[in-house]
Design a protein around this motif. Structure first.
Motif, PDB file in Angstrom:
ATOM      1  N   HIS A 186       0.673  -0.803  -0.070  1.00  0.00           N
ATOM      2  CA  HIS A 186       0.319  -0.137   0.134  1.00  0.00           C
ATOM      3  C   HIS A 186       0.761   1.338  -0.365  1.00  0.00           C
ATOM      4  O   HIS A 186       0.744   1.882  -0.064  1.00  0.00           O
ATOM      5  CB  HIS A 186      -1.191  -0.596   1.609  1.00  0.00           C
ATOM      6  N   ASN A 187       1.918   1.169   0.921  1.00  0.00           N
ATOM      7  CA  ASN A 187       2.778   2.846   0.946  1.00  0.00           C
ATOM      8  C   ASN A 187       3.357   2.548  -0.715  1.00  0.00           C
ATOM      9  O   ASN A 187       3.781   4.032  -1.095  1.00  0.00           O
ATOM     10  CB  ASN A 187       4.118   2.151   2.215  1.00  0.00           C
ATOM     11  N   GLU A 188       3.685   1.247  -0.916  1.00  0.00           N
ATOM     12  CA  GLU A 188       4.883   2.137  -2.266  1.00  0.00           C
ATOM     13  C   GLU A 188       3.338   2.469  -3.544  1.00  0.00           C
ATOM     14  O   GLU A 188       3.885   3.297  -4.343  1.00  0.00           O
ATOM     15  CB  GLU A 188       5.475   0.669  -3.547  1.00  0.00           C
ATOM     16  N   ALA A 189       2.236   1.648  -4.029  1.00  0.00           N
ATOM     17  CA  ALA A 189       1.004   2.692  -4.285  1.00  0.00           C
ATOM     18  C   ALA A 189       0.520   3.505  -4.033  1.00  0.00           C
ATOM     19  O   ALA A 189       0.492   4.771  -5.074  1.00  0.00           O
ATOM     20  CB  ALA A 189      -0.391   1.509  -3.893  1.00  0.00           C
ATOM     21  N   ALA A 190       0.997   4.115  -3.309  1.00  0.00           N
ATOM     22  CA  ALA A 190       0.542   5.536  -2.298  1.00  0.00           C
ATOM     23  C   ALA A 190       1.521   6.465  -3.217  1.00  0.00           C
ATOM     24  O   ALA A 190       1.249   7.501  -3.335  1.00  0.00           O
ATOM     25  CB  ALA A 190       0.608   5.701  -1.173  1.00  0.00           C
ATOM     26  N   ALA A 191       2.767   6.087  -3.157  1.00  0.00           N
ATOM     27  CA  ALA A 191       3.919   6.672  -3.849  1.00  0.00           C
ATOM     28  C   ALA A 191       3.798   6.340  -5.297  1.00  0.00           C
ATOM     29  O   ALA A 191       4.380   8.092  -5.569  1.00  0.00           O
ATOM     30  CB  ALA A 191       4.979   5.909  -2.991  1.00  0.00           C
ATOM     31  N   ALA A 192       3.415   5.618  -5.651  1.00  0.00           N
ATOM     32  CA  ALA A 192       3.124   5.848  -6.557  1.00  0.00           C
ATOM     33  C   ALA A 192       2.366   6.645  -7.685  1.00  0.00           C
ATOM     34  O   ALA A 192       2.747   7.134  -8.465  1.00  0.00           O
ATOM     35  CB  ALA A 192       2.570   4.077  -7.140  1.00  0.00           C
ATOM     36  N   LEU A 193       0.909   6.491  -7.060  1.00  0.00           N
ATOM     37  CA  LEU A 193      -0.342   7.663  -7.018  1.00  0.00           C
ATOM     38  C   LEU A 193       0.109   9.456  -6.797  1.00  0.00           C
ATOM     39  O   LEU A 193      -0.368   9.471  -6.829  1.00  0.00           O
ATOM     40  CB  LEU A 193      -1.039   6.481  -6.672  1.00  0.00           C
ATOM     41  N   GLU A 194       1.862   8.964  -6.096  1.00  0.00           N
ATOM     42  CA  GLU A 194       1.531  10.802  -5.379  1.00  0.00           C
ATOM     43  C   GLU A 194       0.686  11.268  -4.135  1.00  0.00           C
ATOM     44  O   GLU A 194       0.230  12.244  -4.770  1.00  0.00           O
ATOM     45  CB  GLU A 194       2.407  11.282  -6.877  1.00  0.00           C
ATOM     46  N   ILE A 195       0.119   9.465  -3.396  1.00  0.00           N
ATOM     47  CA  ILE A 195      -0.798  10.725  -2.552  1.00  0.00           C
ATOM     48  C   ILE A 195      -1.136   9.656  -1.183  1.00  0.00           C
ATOM     49  O   ILE A 195       0.255   9.144  -1.225  1.00  0.00           O
ATOM     50  CB  ILE A 195      -2.357   9.955  -3.192  1.00  0.00           C
ATOM     51  N   PRO A 196      -1.135  10.193  -0.073  1.00  0.00           N
ATOM     52  CA  PRO A 196      -0.866   9.734   0.883  1.00  0.00           C
ATOM     53  C   PRO A 196      -1.308   8.420   1.411  1.00  0.00           C
ATOM     54  O   PRO A 196      -2.011   7.583   0.808  1.00  0.00           O
ATOM     55  CB  PRO A 196      -1.272  10.955   2.836  1.00  0.00           C
ATOM     56  N   VAL A 197      -0.603   7.721   2.068  1.00  0.00           N
ATOM     57  CA  VAL A 197      -1.466   6.572   2.699  1.00  0.00           C
ATOM     58  C   VAL A 197      -2.598   6.194   2.682  1.00  0.00           C
ATOM     59  O   VAL A 197      -3.397   5.141   2.490  1.00  0.00           O
ATOM     60  CB  VAL A 197      -0.461   5.708   3.233  1.00  0.00           C
ATOM     61  N   GLY A 198      -3.438   7.403   3.241  1.00  0.00           N
ATOM     62  CA  GLY A 198      -4.473   7.483   4.376  1.00  0.00           C
ATOM     63  C   GLY A 198      -5.567   7.338   3.167  1.00  0.00           C
ATOM     64  O   GLY A 198      -6.557   6.844   2.864  1.00  0.00           O
ATOM     65  N   THR A 199      -4.810   8.770   2.320  1.00  0.00           N
ATOM     66  CA  THR A 199      -5.520   8.811   0.942  1.00  0.00           C
ATOM     67  C   THR A 199      -6.489   7.130   0.065  1.00  0.00           C
ATOM     68  O   THR A 199      -7.433   7.402   0.125  1.00  0.00           O
ATOM     69  CB  THR A 199      -5.264  10.423   0.056  1.00  0.00           C
ATOM     70  N   LEU A 200      -4.587   6.978   0.521  1.00  0.00           N
ATOM     71  CA  LEU A 200      -5.515   5.817  -1.198  1.00  0.00           C
ATOM     72  C   LEU A 200      -6.367   4.234  -0.042  1.00  0.00           C
ATOM     73  O   LEU A 200      -6.976   3.874  -0.582  1.00  0.00           O
ATOM     74  CB  LEU A 200      -4.043   4.585  -1.104  1.00  0.00           C
ATOM     75  N   LYS A 201      -5.977   4.472   1.451  1.00  0.00           N
ATOM     76  CA  LYS A 201      -6.693   3.096   2.261  1.00  0.00           C
ATOM     77  C   LYS A 201      -8.313   3.457   2.306  1.00  0.00           C
ATOM     78  O   LYS A 201      -9.158   3.247   1.822  1.00  0.00           O
ATOM     79  CB  LYS A 201      -6.315   3.249   3.277  1.00  0.00           C
ATOM     80  N   SER A 202      -8.409   5.045   2.305  1.00  0.00           N
ATOM     81  CA  SER A 202      -9.728   5.452   2.349  1.00  0.00           C
ATOM     82  C   SER A 202     -10.691   5.394   0.933  1.00  0.00           C
ATOM     83  O   SER A 202     -11.753   5.151   0.516  1.00  0.00           O
ATOM     84  CB  SER A 202     -10.062   7.782   2.595  1.00  0.00           C
ATOM     85  N   ARG A 203      -9.365   5.619  -0.169  1.00  0.00           N
ATOM     86  CA  ARG A 203     -10.255   5.684  -1.566  1.00  0.00           C
ATOM     87  C   ARG A 203     -10.674   4.307  -1.652  1.00  0.00           C
ATOM     88  O   ARG A 203     -11.401   3.543  -2.740  1.00  0.00           O
ATOM     89  CB  ARG A 203      -9.345   6.346  -2.761  1.00  0.00           C
ATOM     90  N   LEU A 204      -9.642   3.337  -1.375  1.00  0.00           N
ATOM     91  CA  LEU A 204      -9.268   1.702  -1.715  1.00  0.00           C
ATOM     92  C   LEU A 204     -10.843   1.155  -0.705  1.00  0.00           C
ATOM     93  O   LEU A 204     -11.821   0.400  -1.777  1.00  0.00           O
ATOM     94  CB  LEU A 204      -8.260   1.085  -1.270  1.00  0.00           C
ATOM     95  N   HIS A 205     -10.883   1.589   0.109  1.00  0.00           N
ATOM     96  CA  HIS A 205     -12.466   1.286   1.132  1.00  0.00           C
ATOM     97  C   HIS A 205     -13.684   1.582   0.126  1.00  0.00           C
ATOM     98  O   HIS A 205     -14.576   1.120  -0.143  1.00  0.00           O
ATOM     99  CB  HIS A 205     -12.844   1.772   2.422  1.00  0.00           C
ATOM    100  N   ALA A 206     -13.542   2.438  -0.479  1.00  0.00           N
ATOM    101  CA  ALA A 206     -14.656   3.438  -1.583  1.00  0.00           C
ATOM    102  C   ALA A 206     -14.794   2.531  -2.350  1.00  0.00           C
ATOM    103  O   ALA A 206     -15.648   2.513  -2.846  1.00  0.00           O
ATOM    104  CB  ALA A 206     -14.623   5.124  -1.612  1.00  0.00           C
ATOM    105  N   ALA A 207     -13.792   2.587  -2.885  1.00  0.00           N
ATOM    106  CA  ALA A 207     -14.316   1.513  -4.333  1.00  0.00           C
ATOM    107  C   ALA A 207     -14.480   0.326  -4.003  1.00  0.00           C
ATOM    108  O   ALA A 207     -15.120  -0.463  -4.717  1.00  0.00           O
ATOM    109  CB  ALA A 207     -12.565   1.307  -4.973  1.00  0.00           C
ATOM    110  N   LEU A 208     -13.788  -0.069  -3.265  1.00  0.00           N
ATOM    111  CA  LEU A 208     -14.684  -1.866  -2.608  1.00  0.00           C
ATOM    112  C   LEU A 208     -15.777  -1.391  -2.461  1.00  0.00           C
ATOM    113  O   LEU A 208     -17.005  -2.846  -3.204  1.00  0.00           O
ATOM    114  CB  LEU A 208     -13.882  -2.148  -1.061  1.00  0.00           C
ATOM    115  N   ASN A 209     -16.592  -0.687  -1.714  1.00  0.00           N
ATOM    116  CA  ASN A 209     -17.379  -0.686  -1.813  1.00  0.00           C
ATOM    117  C   ASN A 209     -18.658  -0.649  -2.510  1.00  0.00           C
ATOM    118  O   ASN A 209     -20.177  -1.085  -2.414  1.00  0.00           O
ATOM    119  CB  ASN A 209     -18.412   0.263  -0.526  1.00  0.00           C
ATOM    120  N   GLU A 210     -18.154   0.480  -3.636  1.00  0.00           N
ATOM    121  CA  GLU A 210     -19.029   0.874  -5.375  1.00  0.00           C
ATOM    122  C   GLU A 210     -18.644  -0.947  -5.216  1.00  0.00           C
ATOM    123  O   GLU A 210     -20.356  -1.459  -6.070  1.00  0.00           O
ATOM    124  CB  GLU A 210     -18.757   1.958  -5.597  1.00  0.00           C
TER     125      GLU A 210
END
Lengths: 467, 184
Positions: B150-174
Motif C-alpha cells: 500500500h505504501n508503494e502504491a500510494a507513493a506511485a500515485l503520489e498520494i498519502p497512504v491514508g487517502t489511498l486506503k480511504s479511496r480503496l475502501h470507497a472503491a471496494l464498497n462501490e
C-alpha cells in the motif's frame, strides 16, 4: 449466481494485474530507440535539426563562412592598408622608451639626408641630438597633425627638454604650415609624427631656405642646396670623413611601366662611376612590373631620387644609412699595423742575409702570411669605399593609374571619392566571390562528406519518427 | 554475494553499463506488464507499448533520478502515467470512430480462450471492476497488484497512504454494491 465474497474479489483483482508469464525484452527495444544518455541526445538535437534540411543548412553554412571571410577581408584590408607609417618601415622613429644610447646611435647614423620620425615626447631623442655628434646639424620639424601639434606644444612647455633643445645649435620649426604637410603625398612625412630633416650643415644655405619653406617641396629643395664649402670643411675637421653606406628603396606606380623603366636607366651618370647592377621587367599592361638596382654616386643620391619621384606616383620610399666609419677606421689601423710588421720583417730579412736557411724560410713564410692579410684588408677597404661612394637604389615599378591631380571642386572630389569607393567595393565583392568559389570547389570533398552525413542523419531521423 | 540494489543498478546504467538495465528489467518487467495489461483492459498491444515507453523514459532520465523515492516506485509511477496516456489516447481514437481500438468495459469477454477458463463469477467481478470509475479502478488494481504494498502504491500515485486506503475502501464498497445489484 451467488454474491461474490471478498476473497473472490481479491482473487480476481490480483489475477487482473498478475505478472505476465510472457517472456519479453521490451527494455532491449527501448534501448534501441533511446540514446543511453539524455545529454548526448540533447547534443545531437542540433544535428537532427540540420539533418531535417540538409541543403538549406549547407547553404547557410557556405554563406556564413563567406560572410565571415568577407568581414575578415575588409577588416584586414582596412587594418593593413598602406599607412604613411607603414610606408616608412625603416625610417627612424624614436619612442619615449628608447634609451639615450639608442637615440644617439640613430642620430649619428642619420647624418646627411634622411627623414626622421620622432615622438616629440621622447626626451632621449632631443638629449641625443644635443649630445650626439650631429649637434652641428640643422633640424626642421614640421608638425603634421593636430595631435602632434599639441604634443609639440607640451614639449615646448617641458622645461628640461626645452633647455636641452635650446642648448643645442639646432633649428626647430614646428609651427609652420602643418596643413601643407598633412596634405602632402604619401612620400612625405604624413603620419610619422614629427618629421625631421637633417641637413649637411647648420650653416648651409639650405638651412635658411628650409626655415622659410612652407611646403615639403621647398624643404626638399632646401635640402638639396649645395652645402657651404667652409661649413663642410668645418664638419670634416670636427668629425673626420664619416663613411656612410646609403641604401634607398623607392616604389613607383605608373601607367607605363616600360617607359619609366627605360627613363630610370637614363638617369645614371656613367662618368661618375654609376651603373645598373640589376634590372628586369615582367608582365605586360596592368600586370607589368619592373625592378632596377642602381648604384649612384652617394653625393648625388638626393638629386637622383628627386628625378625618380618625377617619373610616377611614389608609393613608398625608404632611405637607410649604415655608418661604417668605425669599421673602416679599425680596418685601416689593422692594415697599417700589418704594413709596419711587413716592413720590419723585410728589414730583418735584409740585415740577416747570412742567417741559416730555415730561419730565412720561416721569415719568408711569415712575410707571406702578413701580405695575404694585407691584401684581404686592402680588398675590404676598397669594398667599403665602393659601398660608401656609390649608394644602392632599389627601384620598384608597377602598373597603376596615373598620378591623380588634385580635385578642382567639391563635386569633383565627391565623384572621385564615389568612384574610388565603387572600385574598392567591387574589389571586395570580387574577393568574397572568389573565396566562395575556392571554398566550394576546393572543399568539394568536404561538402560531399557533409552532405552525406546530413542525408544519413535525416534518413535516420525520419525512420525513427516513423517507428 | 547480495544482489545489487535497484538504485545501484540504475546508477550503473546511468554510468554506461547497459547490462544493469537488463537486470532491472528482469526484476520488474513482468510485473509492470501485468499491471499495464490490467490498467489497459487486457489490451496486450497497448500494455507492451506502455512498458516499452516506460523503459525509454528510464533510459532517457536515468541520470536525473535523485533518489527521493525508490526506483521501484519511480518505475511504477512512470508506467501508470504511460497507461493513463495510452488509455486516453485509445479513448480519443475510439471517439473518432475507430471500432478496432474501442476499449469496451468487458473487452476481455471477447477473448474466447480466456472466457472459456474463467468462471462466470469471475467474469461478473471483472465486468464490475471495468465498469467502475477510472480512478477507483486504478486504486483497486494497484492495491491488489502483487508486486506493490500500500505504501508503494500510494507513493506511485503520489498520494498519502491514508487517502489511498480511504479511496480503496470507497472503491471496494462501490464494487460490492454493483455485484450485489447484479446478484439475483
Amino acid at each position: 449466481m451467488t454474491t461474490p465474497t471478498d476473497a473472490n474479489i481479491e482473487s480476481v483483482l490480483r489475477d487482473m494485474t498478475a505478472a505476465s508469464d510472457q517472456r519479453t525484452s521490451l527494455w532491449r527495444a527501448a534501448l534501441k530507440h533511446a540514446p543511453a544518455r539524455a545529454g548526448s541526445r540533447r547534443r545531437l538535437a542540433w544535428l537532427a535539426a540540420i539533418a531535417q534540411r540538409p541543403l538549406a543548412s549547407a547553404a547557410v553554412l557556405i554563406v556564413g563562412v563567406g560572410a565571415i571571410f568577407g568581414i575578415g577581408t575588409v577588416t584586414r584590408h582596412t587594418l593593413t592598408s598602406p599607412t604613411p607609417r607603414a610606408q616608412f618601415p625603416d625610417a627612424f622613429q624614436w619612442r619615449t622608451s628608447e634609451s639615450l644610447a639608442t637615440a644617439k646611435r640613430q642620430v649619428n647614423s642619420m647624418v646627411g639626408q634622411d627623414f626622421l620620425g620622432i615622438d616629440p615626447r621622447s626626451n632621449a631623442a632631443w638629449q641625443a641630438i644635443r649630445r650626439a655628434d650631429v649637434t652641428h646639424k640643422s633640424l626642421i620639424c614640421p608638425s603634421t597633425t593636430a595631435t602632434d601639434m599639441s604634443r609639440y606644444a607640451r614639449f615646448q612647455y617641458d622645461e628640461s627638454v626645452r633647455d636641452a633643445v635650446n642648448a643645442a645649435p639646432v633649428t626647430l620649426d614646428g609651427f609652420r604650415n602643418d596643413q601643407d604637410a598633412y596634405d602632402s603625398d604619401s612620400a612625405d612625412l604624413r603620419g610619422l609624427g614629427q618629421g625631421m630633416y637633417v641637413y649637411e650643415s647648420a650653416d648651409s644655405p639650405g638651412k635658411a631656405d628650409a626655415i622659410r619653406a612652407t611646403t615639403f617641396d621647398e624643404l626638399r629643395l632646401a635640402a638639396d642646396s649645395p652645402p657651404n664649402a667652409d661649413a663642410s670643411a668645418a664638419d670634416a675637421s670636427t668629425f673626420g670623413e664619416r663613411q656612410v653606406v646609403r641604401r634607398a628603396t623607392i616604389e613607383i606606380k605608373t601607367h607605363d611601366v616600360r617607359a619609366v623603366f627605360l627613363k630610370a636607366q637614363y638617369l645614371i651618370k656613367p662618368t661618375r662611376g654609376e651603373y645598373i647592377q640589376d634590372s628586369g621587367i615582367r608582365g605586360e599592361g596592368d600586370k607589368a612590373t619592373a625592378e632596377l638596382t642602381i648604384r649612384v654616386d652617394a653625393n648625388r643620391l638626393s638629386a637622383f631620387l628627386n628625378e625618380m619621384r618625377a617619373l610616377g606616383d611614389v608609393q613608398s620610399e625608404v632611405l637607410t644609412g649604415d655608418d661604417v666609419t668605425t669599421q673602416i677606421v679599425d680596418l685601416e689601423a689593422r692594415l697599417r699595423n700589418e704594413q709596419r710588421v711587413e716592413a720590419e720583417l723585410l728589414e730583418l730579412l735584409e740585415s740577416r742575409k747570412d742567417a741559416k736557411l730555415d730561419e730565412i724560410l720561416k721569415l719568408r713564410q711569415s712575410l707571406g702570411e702578413i701580405r695575404a692579410r694585407i691584401e684581404t684588408m686592402t680588398g675590404q677597404r676598397e669594398q667599403y669605399r665602393r659601398l660608401v661612394s656609390l649608394a644602392t637604389v632599389l627601384i620598384l615599378i608597377r602598373a597603376g593609374d596615373a598620378v591623380q591631380t588634385a580635385p578642382e571642386s567639391h563635386w569633383q572630389a565627391f565623384t572621385q571619392l564615389m568612384s574610388s569607393s565603387w572600385h574598392t567595393g567591387v574589389a571586395y565583392l570580387g574577393e568574397v566571390v572568389a573565396f566562395l568559389v575556392r571554398a566550394l570547389v576546393g572543399g568539394l570533398i568536404f561538402w560531399i562528406a557533409l552532405a552525406g552525413v546530413l542525408i544519413y542523419l535525416r534518413r535516420k531521423l525520419v525512420r525513427r519518427n516513423a517507428e | 554475494m547480495d544482489a545489487p540494489s535497484d538504485e545501484t543498478l540504475l546508477r550503473q546504467f546511468a554510468d554506461g553499463r547497459m547490462s544493469a538495465l537488463g537486470t532491472l528489467a528482469q526484476r520488474y518487467e513482468a510485473s509492470l506488464l501485468g499491471l499495464a495489461r490490467g490498467l489497459l483492459h487486457k489490451r496486450d498491444d497497448l500494455a507492451h507499448d506502455a512498458v516499452q515507453e516506460t523503459w525509454v523514459r528510464v533510459i532517457r532520465f536515468a541520470h536525473t533520478f535523485n533518489g527521493n523515492a525508490g526506483v521501484k516506485t519511480w518505475l511504477y509511477r512512470i508506467a501508470i502515467n504511460q497507461c493513463r496516456d495510452l488509455s486516453s489516447m485509445a479513448a480519443r481514437h475510439a471517439s473518432h470512430g475507430d471500432p478496432a481500438n474501442v476499449i469496451e468495459p468487458n473487452a476481455n469477454a471477447q477473448n474466447a480462450e480466456t472466457a472459456a477458463i474463467e468462471t462466470e463469477r469471475d467474469e461478473t467481478i471483472r465486468s464490475a471492476v471495468d465498469a467502475l470509475d477510472v480512478n477507483k479502478r486504478e486504486i483497486l488494481l494497484l492495491c491488489y497488484h502483487k508486486g506493490l504494498t500500500h505504501n508503494e502504491a500510494a507513493a506511485a500515485l503520489e498520494i498519502p497512504v491514508g487517502t489511498l486506503k480511504s479511496r480503496l475502501h470507497a472503491a471496494l464498497n462501490e464494487l460490492r454494491e454493483r455485484l450485489n445489484q447484479e446478484a439475483p
